[in-house]
Design a protein around this motif. Structure first.
Motif, mmCIF file in Angstrom:
data_model
loop_
_atom_site.group_PDB
_atom_site.id
_atom_site.type_symbol
_atom_site.label_atom_id
_atom_site.label_comp_id
_atom_site.label_asym_id
_atom_site.label_seq_id
_atom_site.Cartn_x
_atom_site.Cartn_y
_atom_site.Cartn_z
ATOM 1 N N MET A 1 -31.505 -1.550 -35.596
ATOM 2 C CA MET A 1 -30.209 -2.180 -35.429
ATOM 3 C C MET A 1 -29.598 -1.813 -34.084
ATOM 4 N N GLU A 2 -29.719 -0.518 -33.710
ATOM 5 C CA GLU A 2 -29.153 -0.090 -32.435
ATOM 6 C C GLU A 2 -29.822 -0.811 -31.273
ATOM 7 N N THR A 3 -31.137 -0.993 -31.366
ATOM 8 C CA THR A 3 -31.854 -1.676 -30.306
ATOM 9 C C THR A 3 -31.356 -3.107 -30.171
ATOM 10 N N SER A 4 -31.117 -3.757 -31.301
ATOM 11 C CA SER A 4 -30.597 -5.116 -31.283
ATOM 12 C C SER A 4 -29.226 -5.161 -30.626
ATOM 13 N N ASN A 5 -28.353 -4.218 -30.974
ATOM 14 C CA ASN A 5 -27.021 -4.155 -30.367
ATOM 15 C C ASN A 5 -27.113 -3.823 -28.885
ATOM 16 N N THR A 6 -28.021 -2.941 -28.541
ATOM 17 C CA THR A 6 -28.212 -2.572 -27.144
ATOM 18 C C THR A 6 -28.682 -3.781 -26.343
ATOM 19 N N ASN A 7 -29.646 -4.497 -26.873
ATOM 20 C CA ASN A 7 -30.160 -5.684 -26.185
ATOM 21 C C ASN A 7 -29.085 -6.753 -26.065
ATOM 22 N N LYS A 8 -28.292 -6.930 -27.118
ATOM 23 C CA LYS A 8 -27.223 -7.926 -27.078
ATOM 24 C C LYS A 8 -26.190 -7.555 -26.019
ATOM 25 N N ALA A 9 -25.801 -6.287 -25.998
ATOM 26 C CA ALA A 9 -24.824 -5.829 -25.001
ATOM 27 C C ALA A 9 -25.378 -6.011 -23.599
ATOM 28 N N LYS A 10 -26.651 -5.686 -23.419
ATOM 29 C CA LYS A 10 -27.266 -5.831 -22.101
ATOM 30 C C LYS A 10 -27.285 -7.290 -21.666
ATOM 31 N N ARG A 11 -27.622 -8.207 -22.577
ATOM 32 C CA ARG A 11 -27.631 -9.640 -22.249
ATOM 33 C C ARG A 11 -26.228 -10.125 -21.903
ATOM 34 N N GLU A 12 -25.232 -9.665 -22.646
ATOM 35 C CA GLU A 12 -23.865 -10.080 -22.372
ATOM 36 C C GLU A 12 -23.383 -9.558 -21.016
ATOM 37 N N ILE A 13 -23.729 -8.329 -20.695
ATOM 38 C CA ILE A 13 -23.368 -7.764 -19.392
ATOM 39 C C ILE A 13 -24.057 -8.543 -18.282
ATOM 40 N N GLU A 14 -25.322 -8.892 -18.476
ATOM 41 C CA GLU A 14 -26.042 -9.678 -17.473
ATOM 42 C C GLU A 14 -25.390 -11.040 -17.287
ATOM 43 N N SER A 15 -24.927 -11.653 -18.378
ATOM 44 C CA SER A 15 -24.245 -12.943 -18.294
ATOM 45 C C SER A 15 -22.933 -12.818 -17.523
ATOM 46 N N ILE A 16 -22.161 -11.787 -17.823
ATOM 47 C CA ILE A 16 -20.910 -11.546 -17.105
ATOM 48 C C ILE A 16 -21.200 -11.334 -15.621
ATOM 49 N N ALA A 17 -22.230 -10.539 -15.339
ATOM 50 C CA ALA A 17 -22.588 -10.253 -13.946
ATOM 51 C C ALA A 17 -22.962 -11.533 -13.204
ATOM 52 N N GLN A 18 -23.685 -12.433 -13.865
ATOM 53 C CA GLN A 18 -24.062 -13.692 -13.222
ATOM 54 C C GLN A 18 -22.835 -14.539 -12.914
ATOM 55 N N LYS A 19 -21.890 -14.601 -13.840
ATOM 56 C CA LYS A 19 -20.664 -15.377 -13.623
ATOM 57 C C LYS A 19 -19.854 -14.791 -12.469
ATOM 58 N N ILE A 20 -19.757 -13.471 -12.454
ATOM 59 C CA ILE A 20 -19.010 -12.801 -11.384
ATOM 60 C C ILE A 20 -19.690 -13.035 -10.043
ATOM 61 N N GLN A 21 -20.998 -12.900 -10.020
ATOM 62 C CA GLN A 21 -21.754 -13.091 -8.783
ATOM 63 C C GLN A 21 -21.564 -14.518 -8.260
ATOM 64 N N HIS A 22 -21.594 -15.493 -9.153
ATOM 65 C CA HIS A 22 -21.409 -16.891 -8.755
ATOM 66 C C HIS A 22 -20.016 -17.091 -8.150
ATOM 67 N N GLU A 23 -18.994 -16.571 -8.812
ATOM 68 C CA GLU A 23 -17.625 -16.707 -8.304
ATOM 69 C C GLU A 23 -17.490 -16.008 -6.953
ATOM 70 N N ARG A 24 -18.081 -14.825 -6.837
ATOM 71 C CA ARG A 24 -18.034 -14.071 -5.581
ATOM 72 C C ARG A 24 -18.702 -14.853 -4.458
ATOM 73 N N ASP A 25 -19.863 -15.426 -4.743
ATOM 74 C CA ASP A 25 -20.583 -16.189 -3.726
ATOM 75 C C ASP A 25 -19.767 -17.387 -3.244
ATOM 76 N N GLU A 26 -19.133 -18.092 -4.183
ATOM 77 C CA GLU A 26 -18.308 -19.243 -3.803
ATOM 78 C C GLU A 26 -17.143 -18.816 -2.910
ATOM 79 N N LEU A 27 -16.467 -17.741 -3.305
ATOM 80 C CA LEU A 27 -15.333 -17.274 -2.513
ATOM 81 C C LEU A 27 -15.777 -16.717 -1.165
ATOM 82 N N ASN A 28 -16.916 -16.087 -1.142
ATOM 83 C CA ASN A 28 -17.420 -15.522 0.099
ATOM 84 C C ASN A 28 -17.669 -16.621 1.137
#
Length: 92
Positions: free
Chosen positions: A1-28
């Motif tokens: 169960m912990e591995t599943s939660n860890t993987n889910k959290a990691k995927r969500e963080i990666e998704s947030i990072a991609q959105k932030i990176q995209h916004e940063r690139d546009e503003l840059n």
């Protein structure tokens, strides 16, 4: 169960990072249009962005028991970065 939660959290963080990176690139691309106050905000947001990326890279390396805390902190930091980018965009 912990591995599943860890993987889910990691995927969500990666998704947030991609959105932030995209916004940063546009503003840059538009950085030359920034007004003085937007430039100051940009510098602060860039520092938070760097902190976010640094912490996001550590998520996979941390103990499974602390993943929830790390995810919560990174989510908050990611939200701060996106809010900062929005403030920069509005002040252009």
């Amino acid at each position: 169960m912990e591995t599943s939660n860890t993987n889910k959290a990691k995927r969500e963080i990666e998704s947030i990072a991609q959105k932030i990176q995209h916004e940063r690139d546009e503003l840059n691309l538009q950085a030359h249009l920034f007004k003085a106050e937007a430039k100051d905000e940009w510098i602060q947001v860039e520092q938070k962005f760097d902190q976010f990326i640094s912490q996001a890279e550590k998520v996979g390396n941390e103990a499974k028991t602390s993943t929830g805390d790390i995810y919560a902190a990174l989510s908050l930091l990611g939200e701060e970065v996106m809010n900062g980018f929005n403030r920069v965009r509005k002040s252009m």
